[in-house]
Scaffold this active site. Structure first.
Site, PDB file in Angstrom:
ATOM      1  N   GLY A   1     114.471   0.335  24.970  1.00 12.75           N
ATOM      2  CA  GLY A   1     113.048   0.078  24.781  1.00 12.75           C
ATOM      3  C   GLY A   1     112.203   1.310  24.561  1.00 12.75           C
ATOM      4  O   GLY A   1     112.559   2.220  23.802  1.00 12.75           O
TER       5      GLY A   1
ATOM      6  N   ASN B   1     108.847   6.403  33.099  1.00 19.99           N
ATOM      7  CA  ASN B   1     108.896   5.201  32.272  1.00 19.99           C
ATOM      8  C   ASN B   1     109.671   4.053  32.913  1.00 19.99           C
ATOM      9  O   ASN B   1     109.407   2.886  32.620  1.00 19.99           O
ATOM     10  CB  ASN B   1     109.532   5.548  30.913  1.00 19.99           C
ATOM     11  CG  ASN B   1     109.846   4.321  30.096  1.00 19.99           C
ATOM     12  OD1 ASN B   1     108.962   3.670  29.546  1.00 19.99           O
ATOM     13  ND2 ASN B   1     111.125   3.962  30.014  1.00 19.99           N
TER      14      ASN B   1
ATOM     15  N   TYR C   1     104.086  -7.129  39.586  1.00 20.25           N
ATOM     16  CA  TYR C   1     104.139  -6.228  38.432  1.00 20.25           C
ATOM     17  C   TYR C   1     102.758  -5.668  38.122  1.00 20.25           C
ATOM     18  O   TYR C   1     102.581  -4.458  37.953  1.00 20.25           O
ATOM     19  CB  TYR C   1     104.699  -6.981  37.222  1.00 20.25           C
ATOM     20  CG  TYR C   1     104.740  -6.164  35.956  1.00 20.25           C
ATOM     21  CD1 TYR C   1     105.705  -5.174  35.792  1.00 20.25           C
ATOM     22  CD2 TYR C   1     103.829  -6.379  34.923  1.00 20.25           C
ATOM     23  CE1 TYR C   1     105.753  -4.413  34.623  1.00 20.25           C
ATOM     24  CE2 TYR C   1     103.875  -5.624  33.759  1.00 20.25           C
ATOM     25  CZ  TYR C   1     104.836  -4.646  33.611  1.00 20.25           C
ATOM     26  OH  TYR C   1     104.871  -3.884  32.459  1.00 20.25           O
TER      27      TYR C   1
ATOM     28  N   LYS D   1     101.580  -1.706  38.438  1.00 14.57           N
ATOM     29  CA  LYS D   1     101.097  -0.942  37.293  1.00 14.57           C
ATOM     30  C   LYS D   1      99.675  -0.435  37.521  1.00 14.57           C
ATOM     31  O   LYS D   1      99.292   0.640  37.026  1.00 14.57           O
ATOM     32  CB  LYS D   1     101.166  -1.799  36.023  1.00 14.57           C
ATOM     33  CG  LYS D   1     102.594  -2.085  35.556  1.00 14.57           C
ATOM     34  CD  LYS D   1     103.336  -0.808  35.213  1.00 14.57           C
ATOM     35  CE  LYS D   1     104.720  -1.055  34.660  1.00 14.57           C
ATOM     36  NZ  LYS D   1     105.422   0.185  34.253  1.00 14.57           N
TER      37      LYS D   1
ATOM     38  N   THR E   1     110.027  -4.994  22.457  1.00 12.80           N
ATOM     39  CA  THR E   1     111.210  -4.417  23.103  1.00 12.80           C
ATOM     40  C   THR E   1     112.169  -5.563  23.444  1.00 12.80           C
ATOM     41  O   THR E   1     111.802  -6.740  23.334  1.00 12.80           O
ATOM     42  CB  THR E   1     110.821  -3.674  24.397  1.00 12.80           C
ATOM     43  OG1 THR E   1     110.276  -4.631  25.327  1.00 12.80           O
ATOM     44  CG2 THR E   1     109.790  -2.587  24.120  1.00 12.80           C
TER      45      THR E   1
END
Length: 259
Positions: free
Chosen positions: A17, A81, A152, A156, A189
């Site tokens: 990705g 990442n 998630y 983030k 991705t």
């Protein structure tokens, strides 16, 4: 002229990705790239393809980071990442009411703890020269709520804010170490493949998924990698604590004219 010539760069989650594209772009720009991933087989394969060095690293493990720091005590660029959504093993409850604490912790261990440990490592590994660039791969989900992926989104958002703390800390210490966050939205991705499939309706599914995006398309991993090259290079020397979105205009509002 190569923008990252002889720079020592580390990219976590580089086996696929966005991470894979960043590794390839950095290597193309003359950097010595250490591609890290928890998937050793795929990581070694991609490292060979892109001209990078491979190192196995579980970003959620403090012991792994300590061993990594012994092997690579000085760097110029780190791209945090590596990350997970929580849906890697299939559908699961990740809404605020039904998500389990174990699942919440699993996502945060990789995304939030991994970012913290990576930034801490980079600050120390850049101390000798007093300069460098830390790039944290956050998400559009770190700027808005995501009801079905609460852990998630929260992780983030934590990356976004920690970026600013790191940037201010480095400046406070008088170091030329910059820290910025990148916030991609729908980037094409492998994570999207289960939803898209390879049937005759693939294009229709793609169009539906980006129907609310003003530019009406997915972004590419190469577009994200190009931004990372800029943030890693001296061209962005006056940028720190910033958040950069690649979302096709999604967060700008609606492209539709009022009725």
């Amino acid at each position: 002229m190569q923008k990252l010539k002889d720079s020592r760069c580390v990219v976590t989650g580089g086996a696929r990705g966005i991470g894979k594209a960043v590794c390839a772009a950095f290597a193309e720009e003359g950097a010595h790239v250490v591609l890290t991933d928890i998937d050793e087989a795929e990581g070694r394969k991609v490292a060979e393809e892109t001209g990078c060095e491979f190192a196995k690293l579980d970003v959620s493990s403090e012991a792994d980071w300590a061993a990594f720091a012994e092997r690579f005590p000085a760097i110029d660029v780190l791209v945090n990442n590596a990350g997970i959504t929580g849906f890697e093993d299939g559908p699961a409850a990740h809404d605020p009411e039904n998500a389990s604490l174990a699942e919440w912790h699993r996502v945060h261990a990789v995304n939030t703890d991994g970012c913290f440990l990576g930034c801490r490592y980079a600050l120390r590994a850049m101390k000798a020269t007093g300069e460098g660039s830390i790039i944290n791969m956050s998400s559009r989900s770190g700027l808005v709520g995501i009801p079905g992926a609460a852990a998630y989104a929260a992780s983030k958002a934590a990356m976004r804010n920690h970026t600013k703390s790191v940037a201010l800390y480095a400046a406070q210490q008088g170091r030329k170490i910059r820290c910025n966050s990148v916030h991609p939205a729908a980037i094409l991705t492998p994570i999207w493949e289960p939803m898209l499939g390879d049937g005759p309706d693939r294009n229709a599914k793609m169009a539906q998924l980006v129907a609310d995006t003003p530019l009406k398309r997915f972004g590419t991993v190469e577009e994200v990698a190009a931004l990372c090259v800029y943030l890693a290079s001296p061209e962005s020397a006056y940028m720190t604590g910033a958040e950069l979105t690649l979302d096709g205009g999604l967060l700008a509002g609606s492209a539709a004219s009022p009725g």
